[in-house]
Structures are given as structure tokens and as C-alpha cells.
Design a protein around this motif. Structure first.
Motif, PDB file in Angstrom:
ATOM      1  N   SER A  80       0.817  -1.220   0.000  1.00  0.00           N
ATOM      2  CA  SER A  80       0.000   0.000   0.000  1.00  0.00           C
ATOM      3  C   SER A  80       0.852   1.272   0.000  1.00  0.00           C
ATOM      4  O   SER A  80       0.369   2.331  -0.399  1.00  0.00           O
ATOM      5  N   ASP A  81       2.117   1.191   0.419  1.00  0.00           N
ATOM      6  CA  ASP A  81       3.009   2.354   0.336  1.00  0.00           C
ATOM      7  C   ASP A  81       3.230   2.765  -1.112  1.00  0.00           C
ATOM      8  O   ASP A  81       3.462   3.930  -1.404  1.00  0.00           O
ATOM      9  N   TYR A  82       3.173   1.796  -2.014  1.00  0.00           N
ATOM     10  CA  TYR A  82       3.407   2.046  -3.432  1.00  0.00           C
ATOM     11  C   TYR A  82       2.108   2.159  -4.223  1.00  0.00           C
ATOM     12  O   TYR A  82       2.051   2.882  -5.210  1.00  0.00           O
ATOM     13  N   PHE A  83       1.104   1.423  -3.795  1.00  0.00           N
ATOM     14  CA  PHE A  83      -0.175   1.395  -4.511  1.00  0.00           C
ATOM     15  C   PHE A  83      -1.332   1.574  -3.530  1.00  0.00           C
ATOM     16  O   PHE A  83      -2.039   0.618  -3.208  1.00  0.00           O
ATOM     17  N   PRO A  84      -1.550   2.798  -3.044  1.00  0.00           N
ATOM     18  CA  PRO A  84      -2.646   3.021  -2.106  1.00  0.00           C
ATOM     19  C   PRO A  84      -4.013   2.876  -2.773  1.00  0.00           C
ATOM     20  O   PRO A  84      -4.999   2.535  -2.130  1.00  0.00           O
ATOM     21  N   GLU A  85      -4.073   3.120  -4.066  1.00  0.00           N
ATOM     22  CA  GLU A  85      -5.306   2.991  -4.846  1.00  0.00           C
ATOM     23  C   GLU A  85      -5.132   1.865  -5.863  1.00  0.00           C
ATOM     24  O   GLU A  85      -4.016   1.457  -6.167  1.00  0.00           O
TER      25      GLU A  85
END
Length: 103
Positions: A80-85
């Protein structure tokens, strides 16, 4: 171990390039709550048949969204640090590189 529901699962498109296989593109589904090391483990399993030797580690480079500067993904960080969405499903999200030399 993290608990997941369907809202935590994302699909990521990965591209692997090297001298033997110039372009292998594949999709994995992972939980945003997992560590990046989970991606590396899955990559190792998927690419094993395509490699003469099985690398201990892979370098993962985030390339999506295109508005960000490419950055190496650290195994101890959360996905999620890289792809929160949820990323655009028509784009390549991560480049995968075998290690160039022992670290």
C-alpha cells in the motif's frame, strides 16, 4: 499474517526483461496489506521456468503511476506504500530485474 477482504486485493501487471527473455508480462493479485516481499516470492515462482538459474532476489521497480519517478520497491515496505489505490489495469505497474551482482 494480515486479514484481507476483496477491497484489499489489487491486480498488478509486471514486466520482466533479460537477455534470455526480453519481455515476459504477467499479472499477480496481492493484498495491499502484504509486504513487497510477497511480490518477490510470487515473481520467483512464476519466473523459475524461464530462467536457467533461480535468483535469490529480484529488484522490483515501481513505474506506475507515470507521474512518479521510478523507484525501487523495498521488500520490508507495505504494498500500500506504493499502490494506495487500485492501479489502471491497462498499464505496466512494476519492472522486474534479476540482481546484477551479489549484494
Amino acid at each position: 499474517m494480515s486479514t484481507t477482504d476483496n477491497s484489499d486485493i489489487i491486480s498488478l501487471n509486471l514486466r520482466f526483461r533479460n537477455s534470455q527473455n526480453r519481455n515476459v508480462i504477467f499479472v499477480i493479485e496481492v493484498s495491499k496489506n502484504d509486504l513487497v516481499s510477497v511480490i518477490a516470492d510470487r515473481v520467483r515462482g512464476i519466473l523459475a521456468p524461464h530462467l536457467p538459474v533461480r535468483p535469490h532476489n529480484f529488484h522490483l521497480q515501481q513505474i506506475y503511476p507515470t507521474s512518479i519517478q521510478r523507484r525501487r520497491m523495498q521488500p520490508e515496505n507495505m504494498i500500500s506504500d506504493y499502490f494506495p489505490e487500485n492501479p489502471d489495469e491497462d498499464m505496466i505497474h512494476i519492472f522486474v530485474y534479476p540482481p546484477l551482482s551479489p549484494e
